[in-house]
Design a protein around this motif. Structure first.
Motif, short mmCIF file in Angstrom:
data_model
loop_
_atom_site.label_atom_id
_atom_site.label_comp_id
_atom_site.label_asym_id
_atom_site.label_seq_id
_atom_site.Cartn_x
_atom_site.Cartn_y
_atom_site.Cartn_z
N ILE A 276 -6.65 -11.35 -8.60
CA ILE A 276 -7.44 -10.17 -8.68
C ILE A 276 -7.22 -10.27 -10.57
CG2 ILE A 276 -8.05 -7.97 -8.59
CD1 ILE A 276 -7.56 -7.91 -5.29
N ASP A 277 -8.60 -9.54 -11.18
CA ASP A 277 -8.11 -9.25 -12.48
C ASP A 277 -6.71 -8.18 -12.92
OD1 ASP A 277 -8.28 -8.64 -15.33
OD2 ASP A 277 -10.42 -8.23 -15.44
N PRO A 278 -5.45 -8.63 -13.49
CA PRO A 278 -4.82 -7.26 -13.10
C PRO A 278 -5.27 -6.29 -14.13
CG PRO A 278 -3.82 -9.26 -14.47
CD PRO A 278 -5.20 -9.60 -13.40
N ASN A 279 -5.83 -6.46 -14.59
CA ASN A 279 -6.63 -5.22 -15.70
C ASN A 279 -7.43 -3.94 -14.42
OD1 ASN A 279 -6.03 -6.04 -18.49
ND2 ASN A 279 -8.27 -7.05 -18.06
N LEU A 280 -7.24 -4.57 -13.67
CA LEU A 280 -7.60 -3.99 -12.49
C LEU A 280 -6.38 -2.48 -11.54
CD1 LEU A 280 -10.88 -5.31 -10.82
CD2 LEU A 280 -10.95 -4.31 -12.43
N ILE A 281 -5.17 -3.70 -11.74
CA ILE A 281 -4.06 -2.97 -11.22
C ILE A 281 -4.91 -1.74 -12.06
CG2 ILE A 281 -2.19 -2.62 -11.79
CD1 ILE A 281 -1.40 -5.49 -11.20
N HIS A 282 -4.20 0.26 -11.57
CA HIS A 282 -4.09 1.42 -11.20
C HIS A 282 -5.53 2.13 -12.03
CE1 HIS A 282 0.38 0.60 -12.98
NE2 HIS A 282 0.47 0.76 -12.44
N THR A 283 -6.43 1.27 -11.42
CA THR A 283 -7.44 1.91 -11.62
C THR A 283 -8.33 1.95 -10.13
OG1 THR A 283 -8.74 -0.01 -11.00
CG2 THR A 283 -8.46 0.29 -13.37
N GLY A 284 -7.45 1.02 -9.03
CA GLY A 284 -8.10 1.60 -7.54
C GLY A 284 -8.90 0.93 -6.51
N LEU A 285 -9.12 0.02 -8.02
CA LEU A 285 -9.89 -1.66 -7.98
C LEU A 285 -9.44 -3.14 -7.97
CD1 LEU A 285 -13.33 -0.29 -10.13
CD2 LEU A 285 -12.92 1.01 -7.92
N GLY A 286 -8.20 -2.86 -8.20
CA GLY A 286 -7.39 -4.21 -8.37
C GLY A 286 -6.93 -4.73 -6.86
N ILE A 287 -7.35 -4.38 -5.84
CA ILE A 287 -7.73 -4.53 -4.73
C ILE A 287 -8.74 -5.21 -3.88
CG2 ILE A 287 -8.26 -2.34 -4.07
CD1 ILE A 287 -5.23 -2.64 -2.03
N PHE A 288 -8.36 -5.76 -2.29
CA PHE A 288 -9.35 -6.19 -1.10
C PHE A 288 -10.75 -4.81 -1.28
CE2 PHE A 288 -8.92 -4.54 1.88
CZ PHE A 288 -7.42 -4.30 2.10
N THR A 289 -12.24 -5.94 -1.80
CA THR A 289 -12.85 -4.64 -1.52
C THR A 289 -13.20 -4.81 -0.41
OG1 THR A 289 -15.36 -4.49 -2.36
CG2 THR A 289 -15.03 -6.85 -1.96
N SER A 290 -13.47 -5.25 0.77
CA SER A 290 -13.46 -4.46 2.59
C SER A 290 -12.53 -5.67 3.02
CB SER A 290 -15.03 -4.87 2.48
OG SER A 290 -14.63 -5.68 3.05
N TYR A 291 -12.36 -4.94 4.31
CA TYR A 291 -11.50 -5.17 5.66
C TYR A 291 -12.40 -7.04 5.77
CZ TYR A 291 -7.55 -1.59 5.89
OH TYR A 291 -7.21 -1.25 5.75
N GLY A 292 -13.84 -6.48 5.83
CA GLY A 292 -14.24 -7.86 6.09
C GLY A 292 -14.32 -8.97 5.09
N ILE A 293 -14.22 -8.41 3.49
CA ILE A 293 -14.13 -9.94 2.48
C ILE A 293 -12.88 -10.43 2.78
CG2 ILE A 293 -14.11 -10.51 0.69
CD1 ILE A 293 -17.29 -9.99 1.45
N HIS A 294 -11.32 -9.40 2.98
CA HIS A 294 -10.01 -9.72 3.23
C HIS A 294 -9.83 -10.76 3.76
CE1 HIS A 294 -5.71 -8.15 2.53
NE2 HIS A 294 -5.81 -9.09 1.65
N GLU A 295 -10.25 -10.74 5.12
CA GLU A 295 -9.98 -11.77 6.77
C GLU A 295 -10.93 -12.27 5.99
OE1 GLU A 295 -8.14 -10.49 8.34
OE2 GLU A 295 -8.26 -11.92 9.90
#
Lengths: 500, 500
Positions: A276-295
């Motif tokens: 994941i783009d490290p620029n998204l850390i501390h924005t709330g978007l720096g994480i998998f988008t949904s459990y389904g996509i994560h899986e």
């Protein structure tokens, strides 16, 4: 310069604080499930609950809500900032909708339900767990009422995990899979050709399994400097941030497959997080988008890489090197067939690729039956067993192998569909990636998995939560979620393997 | 019923919250020094700093201060509740005295100083570290001014760690030790009888050292269900609460003594924590009472148990079993003599029992010289080397072995005396315990260490911070801190061992 700096400074600071609390929560959960001592568990849970309460307050803070509303109305806002605001606004609305006492009672009830499940297991008596399950599910439905829905109370529950899904779509997906898979499983299990899986049950010292896990993670290019490889009783991954994506495998001496698959599966989750783009850390978007996509990413690495024959052409030597007495004289073909053996089991966790989804279909159908009032809590264990008999041809001898096999339902309704969604998405992605990287098989055979991971990073990983599941899958495949590629993949693979 | 419930409910709730944040801080520090990945370190530090800021706010909250003041005036309060209030009042006063911006700047400066130390090490250039050290020490002295003192600015600094000590007492202690130890070390090192320590430098695989550490911790009755045994680069223990007292040893392939001593030393710290009365959890008193007393317990287990010949009569077989090729043909006497070899070194961490305190005397004298303006920052490295030459007869060839050997001074003034205080206290306790348990030697020889630990629990451990260091040592020995037992112990032991 990171995007978040374009936001109002006070808003950005509040969001960063929220993210710090979330990271710490994830770390505390990791610790509780890996190294934390047994005797300290209840005290650790209390400290974690205190911080969870603070996080809840931060996320539902009234002034924060006002700032988010104001910010959302700024016209000059760039797309990414809009997404950041929308994400926190959604969380704000979700948790503000629930009276805090009810939320706290629910969290406490989850813990009690899990304890009751353990007790029920010890006594092999579902009636100990049943009233807790009822309370949990009723609370889930009450929350669904607070959140509101158009068609089905299950919609907002599943949307906690997979925002783009709803019950109508899930009904279609599960029904399509069921129609295709049940007859295919019957054909496979009645084939004359069957593999010898006994090689996996030779004792395999845990320290050597750990070494195997490390080498397999190296093979899929997991970055050990941005994570950690631990041990636990139920495998999981911890997405703290792209620079700290940990995984824990399960190690069982008499079945090396457990650690092998869990390393590749959780490794896939963690690769997603690491890319994941490290620029998204501390924005709330720096994480998998949904459990389904994560899986979908864990399943991609576990199944579309880890069950690819080319992967083992490259990596079988590791097993042969570590355990020559077991694997030294087993051919790659025999090993590969054994690794892909199909055999109905009582437990999702031990399931092969083909029967896996049936476990989730059963869960889903039972959840729907409860909501529809078609089954009561007393009748649930038999309903469970009936479905296993009908779909998989096996009936759990006791509830320990049946409805009491895990305590996951203690958390509430709606998580299980993600496991199947992930497999469906992964097959859709796999179909496209084969078209876009025509030498896909060769890339795996020649140990160039980084090219495949690079493709996944470009099209999925980098975006974190800044694109929705549906946006991602549409931009990749041109359409929304679709079971056809998964059914095609499983049919082709197992017809060939079992010579049907 | 726990004591804290006798306090005002709002006060007790606030204190519990403070304690939860402290427990989480300790856990985050543990994680950062054990499993956390390199690439995530700066993000983890930011999250930890956010929580540290929240803790600071909770501890210095004005309403909390008022409640503490009110509670302190209640006459009917029991002794323990008074202690709880006094403890939090002390913390409240300490941190309220410092402007929050100065506190935050100091914390940030500590991090920068540590980074500068690493840079200085890489370049073997003390001048890179010097300005940071100056800033840190000046800030320490400024804090001392905020806190106030009667005699010496060093008093409030050392009292952060050892509330009952002051500079006058420390001067006396260090001077007495120096007078006794320097001549004793000279006699020992010039003795004709010298041990062969080469057995410790045979390669010893880390996994086997870990096994050794586990068995030694079992020998001193460390409770693995209330802690964790990890690995790190600088050994430490984490006192989260009595049910979660972790330790991390250092493992070096070519010197098994490093992991052996660190397991016993940190194990001693952790035993202390594990034996604190659990009713003190969430009061602020469920932790070691001072750094000196904490160190006395680690030193007790490392030196008064772990360097006791009877301990090895029982446990030498573990080493012989794990590494028969190295220890199989070495007699217990030779092993024991080698284990107690005296040899001046540049590094406190590698120091034997006899030279150990000299390292701390040097630190202390240099700190005093800086405060008195007798040495400037440019002259510090040579002053360091001169003292090593004068007291230990060795001169560091470069500053890497000298003043740049560790970055501990980045934290500020005042921590180092605790290490010597611990040894002094431990010897005082050891003298009494031998009188009260006349079969002390036999208890160790016959593997009944739990009787000794039981005595320590009764007289020290259980009280946590509800009794001060001075109260404990006076109730045990009838007097305050006293160097005589330590000097006697070292003189007798090494005169005998080296046949002086």
């Amino acid at each position: 310069m990171t995007t978040i700096q374009r936001l109002d400074a006070a808003l950005a600071a509040h969001i960063e604080k929220v993210e710090h609390y979330k990271q710490v929560q994830t770390l505390l959960a990791w610790d509780a499930r890996t190294g934390a001592p047994r005797k300290g568990a209840s005290y650790a849970a209390r400290a974690k609950a205190t911080l969870a309460g603070e996080l809840f307050k931060l996320q539902t803070d009234a002034e924060f809500g006002l700032r988010l509303e104001e910010a959302a109305q700024q016209e000059e806002l760039d797309e990414l900032s809009k997404r950041i605001i929308a994400e926190h606004w959604k969380t704000y609305k979700r948790w503000s909708a629930i009276p805090i006492e009810e939320y706290q009672a629910f969290v406490q009830q989850q813990g009690l339900a899990n304890a009751a499940w353990l007790e029920a297991r010890a006594a092999n008596d579902f009636s100990i767990f049943a009233p807790h399950l009822k309370q949990i599910f009723n609370a889930s439905l009450k929350f669904a009422g607070y959140w509101g829905y158009e068609q089905h109370a299950y919609d907002p529950l599943v949307q906690q995990f997979d925002p783009d899904l709803d019950t109508v779509t899930l009904d279609r997906i599960f029904s399509e899979l069921k129609s295709a898979l049940i007859p295919l499983i019957r054909r496979v299990t009645s084939s004359a050709k069957q593999p010898d899986t006994s090689i996996f049950n030779h004792p395999f010292p845990l320290e050597q399994q750990r070494q195997l896990g490390i080498e397999l993670l190296q093979a899929i290019r997991y970055d050990f400097d941005a994570g950690q490889f631990g041990a636990t009783v139920h495998p999981f991954s911890s997405a703290i941030n792209p620079y700290d994506a940990r995984l824990a495998a399960k190690f069982v001496e008499n079945d090396v497959r457990v650690s092998l698959w869990s390393a590749l599966h959780e490794g896939g989750h963690s690769l997603y997080t690491q890319n994941i783009d490290p620029n998204l850390i501390h924005t709330g978007l720096g994480i998998f988008t949904s459990y389904g996509i994560h899986e979908s990413q864990s399943i991609f690495f576990e199944k579309f890489i880890g069950r690819h024959k080319g992967f083992w052409e490259n990596n079988y030597f590791i097993l042969q090197k570590i355990k020559p007495e077991t694997f030294g004289h087993v051919s790659l073909d025999d090993f590969y067939f054994a690794l892909n053996a199909v055999k109905p089991t009582f437990n999702r966790f031990e399931a092969d690729e083909l029967t896996y989804n049936l476990h989730l279909i059963i869960r889903y159908e039972l959840e729907q039956a409860i909501i529809a009032g078609e089954v009561d809590y007393e009748g649930l264990p038999e309903a469970w067993n009936d479905k296993y008999e009908e779909y998989l041809g096996i009936r759990p001898p006791t509830h320990l192998e049946g409805i009491l096999q895990d305590g996951h339902w203690s958390a509430g309704f709606g998580l299980f569909p993600s496991y199947t969604l992930g497999f469906v998405y992964a097959a859709q992605i796999h179909k496209v990636i084969r078209r876009e990287l025509p030498d896909y098989d060769h890339l795996i055979e020649s140990d160039h998995i980084e090219t495949i991971t690079g493709w996944l990073t470009t099209h999925i990983h980098q975006f974190g939560k800044s694109r929705s599941a549906d946006e991602l899958i549409k931009s990749i495949t041109g359409k929304s979620i679709d079971t056809a590629p998964l059914i095609r993949y499983l049919t082709d693979k197992y017809e060939q393997l079992y010579e049907l």
